[in-house]
Design an enzyme around this catalytic site. Sequence first.
Site, PDB file in Angstrom:
ATOM      1  N   VAL A  17     -20.296  -1.461 -26.733  1.00 42.72           N
ATOM      2  CA  VAL A  17     -19.737  -0.126 -26.974  1.00 42.72           C
ATOM      3  C   VAL A  17     -20.802   0.969 -26.787  1.00 42.72           C
ATOM      4  O   VAL A  17     -20.553   1.994 -26.149  1.00 42.72           O
ATOM      5  CB  VAL A  17     -19.122  -0.036 -28.396  1.00 42.72           C
ATOM      6  CG1 VAL A  17     -18.460   1.322 -28.594  1.00 42.72           C
ATOM      7  CG2 VAL A  17     -18.113  -1.152 -28.613  1.00 42.72           C
ATOM      8  N   GLU A 123     -12.025   6.373 -35.258  1.00 44.04           N
ATOM      9  CA  GLU A 123     -10.841   6.036 -34.454  1.00 44.04           C
ATOM     10  C   GLU A 123     -11.035   4.726 -33.692  1.00 44.04           C
ATOM     11  O   GLU A 123     -10.095   3.948 -33.522  1.00 44.04           O
ATOM     12  CB  GLU A 123     -10.566   7.178 -33.467  1.00 44.04           C
ATOM     13  CG  GLU A 123      -9.273   7.068 -32.702  1.00 44.04           C
ATOM     14  CD  GLU A 123      -8.038   7.099 -33.589  1.00 44.04           C
ATOM     15  OE1 GLU A 123      -7.707   8.141 -34.137  1.00 44.04           O
ATOM     16  OE2 GLU A 123      -7.387   6.038 -33.720  1.00 44.04           O
ATOM     17  N   ASP A 195     -10.829  -9.882 -38.475  1.00 50.10           N
ATOM     18  CA  ASP A 195     -10.940  -8.584 -37.798  1.00 50.10           C
ATOM     19  C   ASP A 195      -9.610  -7.821 -37.899  1.00 50.10           C
ATOM     20  O   ASP A 195      -9.590  -6.620 -38.175  1.00 50.10           O
ATOM     21  CB  ASP A 195     -11.323  -8.806 -36.327  1.00 50.10           C
ATOM     22  CG  ASP A 195     -11.477  -7.499 -35.583  1.00 50.10           C
ATOM     23  OD1 ASP A 195     -12.477  -6.799 -35.834  1.00 50.10           O
ATOM     24  OD2 ASP A 195     -10.601  -7.156 -34.770  1.00 50.10           O
ATOM     25  N   LYS A 199      -8.913  -4.189 -39.843  1.00 50.77           N
ATOM     26  CA  LYS A 199      -8.309  -3.015 -39.195  1.00 50.77           C
ATOM     27  C   LYS A 199      -7.046  -2.581 -39.933  1.00 50.77           C
ATOM     28  O   LYS A 199      -6.764  -1.387 -40.076  1.00 50.77           O
ATOM     29  CB  LYS A 199      -7.974  -3.340 -37.737  1.00 50.77           C
ATOM     30  CG  LYS A 199      -9.222  -3.491 -36.877  1.00 50.77           C
ATOM     31  CD  LYS A 199      -8.878  -4.102 -35.537  1.00 50.77           C
ATOM     32  CE  LYS A 199     -10.083  -4.157 -34.615  1.00 50.77           C
ATOM     33  NZ  LYS A 199      -9.869  -5.023 -33.456  1.00 50.77           N
TER      34      LYS A 199
HETATM   35  N1  HSE Z   1     -13.146  -8.202 -31.403  1.00 54.90           N
HETATM   36  C1  HSE Z   1     -12.335  -7.038 -31.417  1.00 54.90           C
HETATM   37  C2  HSE Z   1     -11.010  -7.385 -30.786  1.00 54.90           C
HETATM   38  C3  HSE Z   1     -13.001  -5.928 -30.682  1.00 54.90           C
HETATM   39  O1  HSE Z   1     -10.935  -8.384 -30.077  1.00 54.90           O
HETATM   40  O2  HSE Z   1     -10.022  -6.660 -30.997  1.00 54.90           O
HETATM   41  C4  HSE Z   1     -12.310  -4.592 -30.822  1.00 54.90           C
HETATM   42  O3  HSE Z   1     -12.261  -4.162 -32.152  1.00 54.90           O
END
Ligand code: HSE
Length: 418
Positions: A17, A123, A195, A199
């Site tokens: 990123v 974001e 993950d 989120k």
């Molecule tokens: N590892 C995360 C995904 C990267 O695959 O969505 C983006 O947040």
Amino acid sequence: METHKQLTIGLFGFGVVGEGLYKILQQTPSLQARIKKVCIKNYSKKRTAPATLFTTDRAELLNDRDINVIVEVIDDADAAFSIVSTALKNGKDVVSASKKMIAEHLPALLELQEQTGRSFLYEAAACASIPVIRNLEEYYDNDLLHSIRAIVNGSTNFILTKMFDEGLDFKQALLLAQQLGFAESDPKLDVEGFDAVNKWTLLLTHAYGIIESPGNILFNGIQHIQASDAAVAKSKGQTIRLVAQAQKLRNGKVAAFVLPRFIKEDDHLAFVKNEYNGVVIESGFADKQFFYGKGAGSFPTASAVLSDISALRYQYKYEYKKRYHPAPQQLSNELFLRVYISFDDISLIPRERFEWIEEWHAEEERKYLVAVVSFDELIRNNWWKENNTSLVLTADPVIENIEIRKLKKKSLELAGIL
Ligand code: HSE
């Protein structure tokens, strides 16, 4: 009001990123944002930017009075929290993409924002290129958000697409996701759903004003999905995706979870393939809306970071307005789920804890059933995540408390038990 502020950036991280952002900023001179210094962990790695730009000393960025914006895109959550806290305390605005760090420290980060009055934008931390946080925060600033269903993890969606559409096996598909820079450094975070739930924690805050630690939300990943599950989905004209859901119940509370789920062919989420993410919002009068875009990868993620940097020019801040609603939203476990479960050994499945069983398939080596189970049962126990058991929500999984008695009676009648 001060507008079009000159932005001098201290960047932490020059991975997928960070490097993407560096390249994008070179192509967007009108933004008047300049990276003054980049802090990295490993000085000896070859970089695509002048060596003078780099340092390994955090203080060089955090104590530089010239730098008014810290952008943090590293993948060590503890270091990220320390960098972000210090930056805010030192009077700098901060842009971050560290979903794990933000999900785990949300209450402390809210306090820091209040104390310092600085902006903290993220974001890129959910659904990468899809502007979902700012939309939930600003556009859906009311009581009318009935439900959100979303694919929020690019890697797992990539793996499922490759398994279902191209017949790759799990390991090959994961390797490809890693090579393309979609997966976390520890891919377990993607594959086992961590993950996605991180989120989802952030999105719950902006959608409903709910602040919950990720560990208290029901979730799983795709680690036990098998080719035989894919075959069952196909035979029903469906597919499987890892879906995060939040839905207002008739008791006025919100049910939230992240689980693999069968998706009908005509569902918007069936259209979301590979590293793309998608968000389906249902609200009072607008009815259904669908957001779609790349959820992982260098430029798509950096594009969201860029948009946050740009928003800092006019001092944009999240106000977390829904937290101050007169009747704040709460999470609820008062619901039931219709689930598909495949397994190797029936003796490891506590059948007596189901409300009822609707389908039973014992012919193949890999057996499966479809049953209704209480949300509480899944929250309190782990049998459904262990011993190679695979639990997938059916396409229409939520049964509210108020409906359960009637539906149970009907199903027992159908089975000839009543
Ligand atoms: N590892 C995360 C995904 C990267 O695959 O969505 C983006 O947040």
